[in-house]
Design a protein around this motif. Structure first.
Motif, PDB file in Angstrom:
ATOM      1  N   PRO A1693       0.832  -1.214   0.000  1.00 41.22           N
ATOM      2  CA  PRO A1693       0.000   0.000   0.000  1.00 41.22           C
ATOM      3  C   PRO A1693       0.864   1.261   0.000  1.00 41.22           C
ATOM      4  N   THR A1694       0.301   2.336  -0.519  1.00 44.01           N
ATOM      5  CA  THR A1694       1.033   3.608  -0.598  1.00 44.01           C
ATOM      6  C   THR A1694       1.520   4.047   0.774  1.00 44.01           C
ATOM      7  N   GLU A1695       0.675   3.836   1.792  1.00 35.91           N
ATOM      8  CA  GLU A1695       1.012   4.281   3.145  1.00 35.91           C
ATOM      9  C   GLU A1695       2.319   3.642   3.628  1.00 35.91           C
ATOM     10  N   SER A1696       2.529   2.361   3.305  1.00 34.21           N
ATOM     11  CA  SER A1696       3.758   1.666   3.726  1.00 34.21           C
ATOM     12  C   SER A1696       4.976   2.304   3.077  1.00 34.21           C
ATOM     13  N   ARG A1697       4.870   2.575   1.777  1.00 37.35           N
ATOM     14  CA  ARG A1697       6.012   3.154   1.062  1.00 37.35           C
ATOM     15  C   ARG A1697       6.292   4.589   1.518  1.00 37.35           C
ATOM     16  N   LEU A1698       5.221   5.332   1.838  1.00 38.12           N
ATOM     17  CA  LEU A1698       5.418   6.690   2.359  1.00 38.12           C
ATOM     18  C   LEU A1698       6.146   6.634   3.710  1.00 38.12           C
ATOM     19  N   ALA A1699       5.759   5.656   4.540  1.00 37.17           N
ATOM     20  CA  ALA A1699       6.411   5.496   5.844  1.00 37.17           C
ATOM     21  C   ALA A1699       7.899   5.171   5.656  1.00 37.17           C
TER      22      ALA A1699
END
Length: 1780
Positions: A1693-1699
């Motif tokens: 998910p995008t959220e994981s990569r942003l983190a």
């Protein structure tokens, strides 16, 4: 940017008759110096422009002749010929005006002769008897009256004849128009003639001097008879609603003008017209001639349009100046406005509405004229407080949001005039003595406007008028922050033009005001503070849309007003840019600086480019801007380089270098908008280079003669030109390099678009024109091949751009020497046209078109041509070559298609798998579309091809239509095998056919048993319908999977291509209008066949893709038919429409119309027939169709069949959605809404379903397309007064329906009685909202709805009660809300009452809650009245406090009551007049503390989750408890014992709802404190809570709560809580870090990303503070590296990569760029690989976040020292095992 060449004037040359030519020859003198010689020379010229120069020599020649003092007979003859020439010229020919202008300058001596000549020639014209020649005579009369003295004198001499001719011509044209009813092409021309004739009659009366004294008023005189005849004609036109409204409008003017000219005495005219308008004419007191001419106007039943146009005529034709009409004129003025107000509510049609608004604006203009010298009584009638002004303002408020721009513009004029009327009604002494502050009308108007929401467009317009009227000071005193408020709105595109215009009006007014009052230059500082500072804030911090609109609309206007402000802006931004340059989600000061400089340069506020770079901004800044993370900064910096207000400004060397630097990094932008802006700006630069190069060439030539001092170029022109050439060549090299195989779509799109601009801006030089660069010189075989390879792209835009670019190149570049390669290319195109991939046939089409236009077809194709000599004929050789090539290719494709159709007739599956038929048809259509079919030369060869095309199209359609027309085309697959393909297919298709009738609603379907076909047998032979079928192709044997989807795609795409092909043929081919034409290619019969084909497929297809595309083709056909001169073809659409309406009405069970699938293609069919009807006509087809459909859509008594009703509802939905019908459909909205609401009560599901769809469409049509996520956003709402003024019929209907609903809801029995219409009614009413502008002048009061909506709140359905509460708000005026709330609270039961219903209590409380919310959101918020009213409401609320306590057993009503208390605490928390806050004063907080302390939050819960409303109650109670805690904390000096409950107690609750809300409230405070946005930092209450959160984290098992706890820890400073881990949770900091990483590796995505961020923050803290433990952390860090690497995968998910990106950024100084690396090389490289992976992500947000990591690395102070480490690292990257 580029200078446009002025179009050459086209002038038709004049000619004269043979007799006049002979006369001129006989009169011309030998020397050629007399007038006859000049005219003879003039008429012998063939060029109109040259003739104009000749005509201009006439007067000078005659002035010489005048000196002799005699009028030569030859001159008399020449003047006669000149008169004939003038009358023979068409109205729009420039020669006519030049001739009139010349003759106006005739010497006086010749004037009499000229007038006689004109009189005699005009008399001949007036004797014309042909109806179709009348228009030319009328045009001549018109041109004689228009600025032509000689012509006007001639008309005056023949006035009797002219009037007689006008009467005769108008009568005969009107009769001819009646004969041709239905033929709209002829009728349009005739009605145009009537309109012009009426205008010319008006002009005659207006322009002939002393018209009344010219004729004696004798009823027998011919002039008087003609005048009476014309007056009666105009009266007939005025009342004839079959005529165009423009004719009626002009007739209204003519009637009043003729009455004014004929009626005696003139003083009685106002009274006469008043009686006409008020329909109170006394027939005994008016002359007989008037009664005979205007009898129909004296009746009582005059139509609305007639009255309206009479008002218009009165206002336009009577003289209102200086009170010349006296008291009767004033009375007439008031009568007109009362008539107009009456008409206002009756007019529905959009064109009449537009007329009405113009007439009302005209009335306000007339009122201003009259008021300048009027009686006091009129001033009383028109002052600001009068009912007339009130109604005018009401009209403005209800129409300022109207969809028609022109109507909105009229409301602005009316509002401005109302202000002027008010000014004129004030006594001079009053206005001088008492300033603006004492003008109550203006003050109230301003305040009510400021209270309006900013989404109301009319607000901007009216505030602008007020600023013009009162100045800006008054408004700024009331609303100091108004500039910021308006700038905030500029993120909404629909409001931007209005907002920017208002801001401009305001800042210009403010500047002039300050300037006039100032003694020195310090005034500019105040102006900057007011207008420039908010702008700079938006440019630095606003969102992207807001910034781009402010830059485009507001900034240029501000700089134009005050160019000197630029230096002020740059100075501030320069200093800010040093501190912060911005990031991927913020442009920062650098972006604002670039935006300001760009706007300044584009509008000429910067003298030259060099000044910018040298004085204002450094080269490094420019480069930084060109590769900035934020796209808007890049665009603005590029704009600064490319745009200039001078198109010939030299492009400097530095600019060229920067552009090359920009192109290297920006071709692959993911945003389409950014790509388009880049391409557009670069095109402007190329235009500048091209145009400045022309200046340089001229300069170079002139330098050889003398050395000029020119600032344009400081170096030799040849040097600059060479630099230009090198620059363009370098740019094109970069662009071609970017087109490598496998390059991304954005890169290809940008590169091809820019190359296309280069080819367009630098054309192949012709003649003497020099061009600095030619793209063709830089194209070799390799680059040509690169462009050809672009055809293989899967994106059609890339194919189009490559094709267009190749077509722009000269043919010498595109040469094919190799005939084998040529044959191969053509063969490849043919093979691609049968590919099963749809995009391949598009490639084939472009490839074939390219070969056609480059004349590069293989020689073998010439066999398809019958006439080989065609290419050698005369005319345009290139055009005939293209035509010949197109013909050959189409014949070749047709031959192949015929063969394939024959095979498909045997096996559709084989066709779908091996040679889908649509590709060939697509290529044929593509070839035809690029050919100019109206100028074909090989007509004899085209005719058989067109016939064959039609036959093949029908055959192809016949093959695929059984699938498309089946009941469920998506699932149908005729599974045919080789052995039994034909019989099996036929069996299945015949099985489908009988079940496809409309008996669906009457009886159950019964599957017919067939002897020859057994379902079990089918199952045995074909076990799996989606299984493989082995298909043997005719050319080679191959096995392939055929699914139902493949067959369907083949069929619907084939249908699509057939429809587009037939539509193209209709649109492009010339039709035959006579039996034996030479050019026509389509016969009338063929056109009818095409129409029948479309009808059959639109009415019988079931697949949406198929009938939507058939509709596209059919629309093309109907548009052609409506413009066709052939009457039989022109009437076809009407004939088809009647037929289908009859078929719908009869509802025959055998009908093929589809009653499911939203009537399938039927709505599209009717839509096409109606949308192509000419919009300028009366739209009769639309009117009749809507009347029929609305009658069918209503409830029916006939229970036999509801199919017609279903069809009607579905068709209405399609028509209301059709934007092409525009405002013409609006008059039927009310009836459509009635049908939808009543249809919802039907017992038949199909009717209810269609009614719901129609209702949804109407909501969008009325309130606009949804523009936000908020379902009830005010952008998609309307004030009640506006809604009911636009749809007055809905007022009684909705009221009646609502009453019926309320009666069923509020029954005493208490049983569940749900009225089906309640939902729809409340949905409509809930979309209305109250406006401060709603006055008392509207006849439609909102009050009657209120009791019924309140009763709907008693519904047993929860959702209905909620909707009733929302719907109540718009009907209660803001001032009335407190009283209404008190009344509702009074209805609630007391704790002692025995019997009460919780549903009723809940509904009432919801209404109180929503009203209170609306009141608290209103603009009254901060004044004392608001606080006092709310305090009174709070007192009433306390009286029913038992509803919030345990005495009330219902948790749902308890929750709502607590929500009301919470809302009151929010509104009443401000102290008033220095006293303690109102809540404390009232003892309100004591009550709240008591409620909380006795609540289940303290005592515990005896409930389980099965209790209804428990979650809702918990949430409401927790919100109230939190607000109580904050309130106590905010009051200094309060003791802890006053806190009703602590955060620790809330966090220990067993219910996750309580914990979650508490954690959200705390998270908000911690994040605000962490970001530094809070004013005071963390409150003492939250100090030292780290241990609490650590313990909570260990035991929390609710995922959302756990996530919130980790977020809070992440926002807190680790130094506060990390040392406590051992004491609180018995883990060392290192163990806690490992625990966090375990969470991050095991939990779901959101928790995982928060845990990773937290772990990274802990690591960064430990690395920063614990130098000695660095080595011991290496194993932990390795685990962290693996965790980050695992979080970078594209599948996550995008959220994981942003983190992961955030984690890398936060640890960059310690792990990625540290001079003393802690990690091993392998781990460091792994982290850098993560950065590179994230930089290549598909998601823009992830790439931007990863860029932050690189930016952080680059900005580290230690980066320079670490170069020694980074360089070997870079070397190692090559050998590193990449896995990306």
């Amino acid at each position: 940017m580029g200078v446009k060449k002025k179009k050459e004037m086209q002038v038709t040359a004049l000619t004269i008759c043979h007799q006049d030519l002979e006369t001129l020859r006989s009169l011309a003198d030998v020397e050629g110096k007399n007038l006859a010689s000049l005219l003879l020379h003039c008429v012998q010229l063939t060029d109109g422009v040259s003739q104009i120069h000749c005509v201009k020599q006439i007067v000078p020649l005659l002035e010489k002749a005048d000196k002799n003092g005699t009028c030569d007979p030859s001159i008399r003859s020449c003047l006669d010929i000149l008169a004939g020439i003038y009358l023979s010229l068409s109205l729009k020919n420039p020669l006519k005006k030049v001739l009139a202008s010349s003759l106006n300058g005739l010497p006086e001596f010749f004037l009499t002769e000229a007038v006689q000549s004109f009189t005699s020639r005009l008399q001949e014209e007036l004797s014309t008897t042909d109806v179709y020649s009348y228009r030319k005579v009328i045009d001549n009369i018109s041109s004689c009256m228009e600025n032509f003295d000689v012509g006007r004198a001639g008309v005056s001499n023949l006035l009797k004849n002219v009037l007689h001719f006008m009467q005769k011509s108008l009568t005969e044209i009107s009769e001819e128009n009646r004969k041709f009813a239905g033929n709209h092409i002829v009728q349009t021309q005739l009605m145009n003639d009537l309109s012009v004739g009426t205008r010319v009659s008006v002009m005659l009366v207006q322009k002939i001097q002393d018209f009344q004294t010219l004729h004696v008023r004798i009823s027998s005189s011919p002039t008087w008879q003609s005048m009476c005849g014309l007056l009666s004609i105009f009266t007939k036109f005025l009342i004839d609603d079959q005529l165009l409204q423009t004719i009626q409008s002009t007739s209204g003017l003519a009637v009043i003008l003729f009455i004014k000219a004929m009626f005696h005495p003139p003083e009685e005219i106002p009274d006469l017209i008043s009686s006409l308008l008020l329909r109170s004419v006394d027939c005994t007191s008016i002359p007989d001639w008037f009664l005979n001419c205007c009898r129909s106007l004296c009746c009582a039943d005059v139509s609305q349009s007639t009255l309206l146009f009479l008002c218009q005529g009165t206002l336009t034709m009577l003289d209102w100046q200086n009170g010349r009409m006296g008291p009767s004129g004033e009375a007439l003025l008031l009568n007109i406005v009362h008539v107009l107000f009456t008409l206002s509510s009756q007019i529905k049609e959009s064109t009449l509405e537009l007329f009405f608004s113009r007439i009302l604006a005209s009335w306000t203009n007339s009122a201003i004229h009259v008021l300048e010298s009027s009686s006091p009584s009129l001033k009383d009638s028109l002052n600001g407080n009068s009912s007339i002004v009130g109604k005018l303002l009401e009209y403005v408020y209800t129409h300022w949001e109207h969809p028609l721009d022109a109507l909105r513009h009229q409301t602005k004029i009316i509002f401005r005039n109302v202000l002027q009327i008010h000014q004129l009604t004030k006594e001079k002494s009053d206005s001088e003595a008492s300033g603006l502050a004492a003008d109550r009308f203006i003050c109230e108007l301003t305040e009510s406007l400021l209270r309006l929401e900013w989404h109301v467009k009319g607000k901007y317009m009216c505030l602008g008028c007020l600023v013009d009227y009162t100045g800006i000071g008054h408004i700024l005193a009331l609303a100091k922050t108004i500039p910021s408020q308006i700038l905030e709105v500029m993120g909404d595109q629909s409001l931007v033009p209005y907002a920017s215009d208002l801001l401009e009006t305001m800042f210009r007014s403010h500047k002039s005001h300050l300037k006039s009052q100032a003694v020195d230059s310090t005034w500019i500082d105040e102006w900057h503070e007011t207008w420039v500072s908010p702008l700079l804030f938006i440019l630095c911090e606003g969102n992207l849309d807001q910034k781009s609109y402010v830059i485009d609309y507001y900034l240029p206007k501000l700089l134009n007003c005050s160019p000197e402000s630029l230096s002020y802006m740059v100075k501030i931004l320069q200093s800010s840019a040093d501190a912060k340059s911005g990031s991927y989600n913020s442009t920062g000061a650098l972006g604002a600086l670039m935006a300001c400089l760009r706007a300044a340069r584009a509008h000429g506020h910067l003298r030259s480019a060099t000044d910018v770079w040298r004085n204002l901004v450094s080269s490094a800044r420019i480069k930084q801007g060109l590769i900035h993370q934020h796209c808007q900064v890049r665009i603005d910096t590029l704009g600064l380089l490319c745009e200039s207000n001078r198109s010939t400004e030299i492009v400097s060397t530095e600019e060229m270098q920067w552009i090359q630097f920009f192109i290297a990094y920006n071709l692959n932008s993911q945003s389409p908008g950014v790509r388009q802006q880049i391409c557009s700006l670069l095109k402007k630069l190329f235009c500048r280079i091209q145009e400045s190069s022309q200046v340089l060439y001229k300069l170079e030539q002139s330098r050889s003669k003398h050395e000029p001092e020119n600032e344009l170029s400081k170096q030799h022109p040849s040097v600059s030109l060479q630099q230009y050439k090198n620059f363009m060549s370098s740019i094109c090299n970069s662009l071609f390099e970017a087109l490598f195989p496998g390059s991304s779509y954005p890169t290809r799109f940008s590169a091809l678009t820019i190359l296309g601009s280069v080819a367009e801006v630098f054309p192949v030089p012709e003649g003497q024109v020099q061009t600095v660069y030619q793209l063709s010189h830089d194209i070799d075989v390799g680059r040509f091949q690169t462009l050809m390879e672009c055809f293989t792209s899967t994106f059609e835009e890339v194919k189009i751009l490559a094709f267009d670019l190749l077509m722009k190149l000269p043919k010498t570049v595109v040469q094919f020497q190799d005939s084998e390669k040529l044959q191969g290319l053509f063969q490849a195109a043919l093979e691609l046209s049968t590919s099963t991939k749809p995009y391949d046939c598009v490639t084939a089409s472009y490839l074939l078109n390219f070969l056609i236009w480059q004349n590069a077809l293989p020689s073998s194709l010439s066999a398809y041509l019958q006439t080989q000599q065609a290419a050698c004929g005369d005319g345009d050789t290139s055009a005939i070559v293209v035509e010949r090539n197109t013909l050959m290719v189409i014949k070749c494709l047709l031959e192949n298609l015929e063969e394939e159709i024959s095979q498909a007739e045997n096996s559709l599956l084989q066709a779908a798998a091996s040679f889908p038929l649509y590709g060939r048809a697509h290529c044929i259509t593509g070839a035809l579309q690029r050919l100019s079919l109206n100028s074909l030369q090989l007509v004899s060869e085209w005719r058989p091809v067109v016939e064959k095309l039609l036959l093949v199209s029908y055959r192809l359609s016949a093959v695929v239509s059984p699938v498309i027309q089946s009941s469920s085309p998506e699932g149908l697959i005729p599974m045919d095998t080789d052995s039994e393909s034909a019989s099996r297919l036929q069996t299945i298709l015949s099985e489908i056919q009988p079940r496809d009738t409309n008996d669906y609603f009457n009886q159950a379907k019964i599957l017919k048993e067939r002897d020859s076909f057994d379902l079990e047998d089918l199952n045995a032979s074909v076990p799996d319908i989606g299984a493989s079928a082995e298909i043997k192709g005719s050319k080679e044997r191959k096995t392939c999977d055929v699914t139902a989807q493949m067959v369907l795609v083949c069929c619907w795409r084939s249908m699509k291509e057939v429809a587009l092909l037939l539509g193209t043929l209709c649109q492009l081919l010339p039709m035959q209008s006579t039996p034996e034409p030479r050019s026509g290619l389509l016969t009338v019969e063929q056109v009818k066949e095409i129409g029948d084909y479309f009808k059959q497929h639109l009415l019988q297809s079931r697949h949406r893709g198929a009938f939507e595309l058939a509709y596209t083709g059919f629309v093309k056909l109907t548009e052609i038919l409506n413009r066709c001169p052939n009457v039989s073809l022109q009437k076809l659409p009407e004939h088809w429409l009647w037929n289908v309406l009859e078929e719908i009405k009869c509802s025959d069970p055998s009908s093929k119309l589809c009653a499911t699938r939203r009537s399938a293609g039927l709505p599209f069919y009717i839509q096409a027939l109606l949308a192509s009807e000419p919009k300028k006509g009366k739209m009769d087809l639309l009117k009749i169709t809507m009347k029929e459909l609305i009658s069918l859509a209503g409830p029916t008594d006939d229970s036999q069949s509801t199919v017609p009703q279903v069809h009607a509802l579905n068709i209405l939905r399609a028509l209301f959605r059709d934007t092409r019908l525009g405002e013409n459909i609006i008059p039927y909205v009310a009836d459509g809404a009635k049908a939808a609401i009543l249809g919802f009560t039907s017992p038949v599901w199909a009717v209810r379903n269609s009614s719901t769809l129609l209702f949804s469409t109407l909501i969008t049509r009325i309130f606009g397309v949804k523009r936000g996520k908020d379902e009830l956003s005010k952008k998609n709402r309307m004030t009640g007064s506006e809604f009911f003024s636009r749809f007055p019929e809905l007022y009684p209907f909705l009221l009646q329906q609502l009453e019926a609903v309320a009666n069923t809801v509020d029954s005493d029995a208490g049983e569940l009685n749900r009225h089906p219409s309640m939902f729809l009614l409340l949905l409509v009413l809930g979309r209305l909202y109250p406006s401060p502008m709603d006055g008392t002048y509207s006849t439609l009061s909102m009050a009657p709805f209120i009791p019924f909506i309140m009763r709907c709140g008693h519904s047993p359905v929860y959702r209905s009660r909620e909707m009733a509460a929302r719907a109540l708000v718009p009907f209660v005026m803001v001032d009335e809300i407190p009283n209404t709330i008190r009344a509702l609270l009074a209805k609630l039961p007391n704790s002692t009452d025995q019997c009460f219903r919780q549903n009723h209590i809940h509904g009432t409380l919801l209404q109180v809650f929503h009203l209170l919310q609306a009141f608290s959101d209103s603009k009254y918020r901060l004044n004392a009245y608001f606080q006092q009213e709310l305090a009174d409401v709070a007192v009433c609320t306390r009286a029913k406090l038992w509803l919030a306590e345990r005495q009330n057993p219902c948790l749902v009503t308890r929750a709502v009551y607590i929500d009301i208390l919470f809302l009151l605490t929010r509104c009443l928390d401000k102290p008033t007049k220095g006293n303690q806050p109102a809540l404390e004063h009232l003892g309100f907080w004591g009550d709240i503390r008591r409620i909380i302390s006795r609540s289940e939050l303290i005592t515990g819960f005896p409930y389980t989750f099965t209790v209804p409303g428990l979650p809702q109650y918990l949430q409401s109670l927790t919100k109230l408890a939190i607000s109580a805690v904050w309130a106590v904390e905010a009051q200094a000096g309060e003791q802890a014992r006053d806190i009703p409950i602590s955060f620790s107690q809330l966090l220990e609750s067993s219910f996750p709802e309580v914990r979650l809300l508490t954690l959200e409230a705390l998270l908000e405070r911690f994040s605000t404190a962490a970001s530094g946005l809070g004013e005071k930092g963390l409150p003492p209450l939250l100090w030292n809570m780290g241990g609490t959160f650590l313990m909570l984290a260990m035991k929390e098992n609710h995922p959302e709560c756990f996530c919130k706890i980790l977020k809070i820890l992440h926002h807190m400073d680790p130094s506060e809580w990390l040392p406590e881990t051992e004491h609180c949770i018995h883990l060392t900091p290192k163990e806690f870090l490992i625990w966090t990483m375990d969470i991050a590796s095991n939990e779901r995505s959101e928790i995982q990303s928060v845990a990773l961020r937290l772990a990274s923050k802990v690591i960064a803290h430990r690395m920063q503070t614990c130098e000695e433990t660095r080595d011991s952390m290496v194993p932990t860090l390795k685990q962290w590296v693996r965790l980050v690497a695992a979080s970078c995968g594209e599948h996550l998910p995008t959220e994981s990569r942003l983190a992961a990106a955030e984690a890398l950024t936060s640890t960059t100084p310690f792990l990625l760029t540290s001079p003393d690396p802690v990690l091993e090389l392998q781990d460091t490289l792994a982290l850098w690989r993560c950065v590179l992976t994230l930089l290549q992500s598909e998601e823009q947000a992830v790439r931007d976040a990863a860029t932050e990591t690189v930016a952080t690395a680059m900005s580290q102070e230690n980066t320079c020292q670490s170069t020694g480490f980074l360089i070997p690292m870079a070397d190692d990257l090559g050998s590193f095992p990449w896995s990306m």
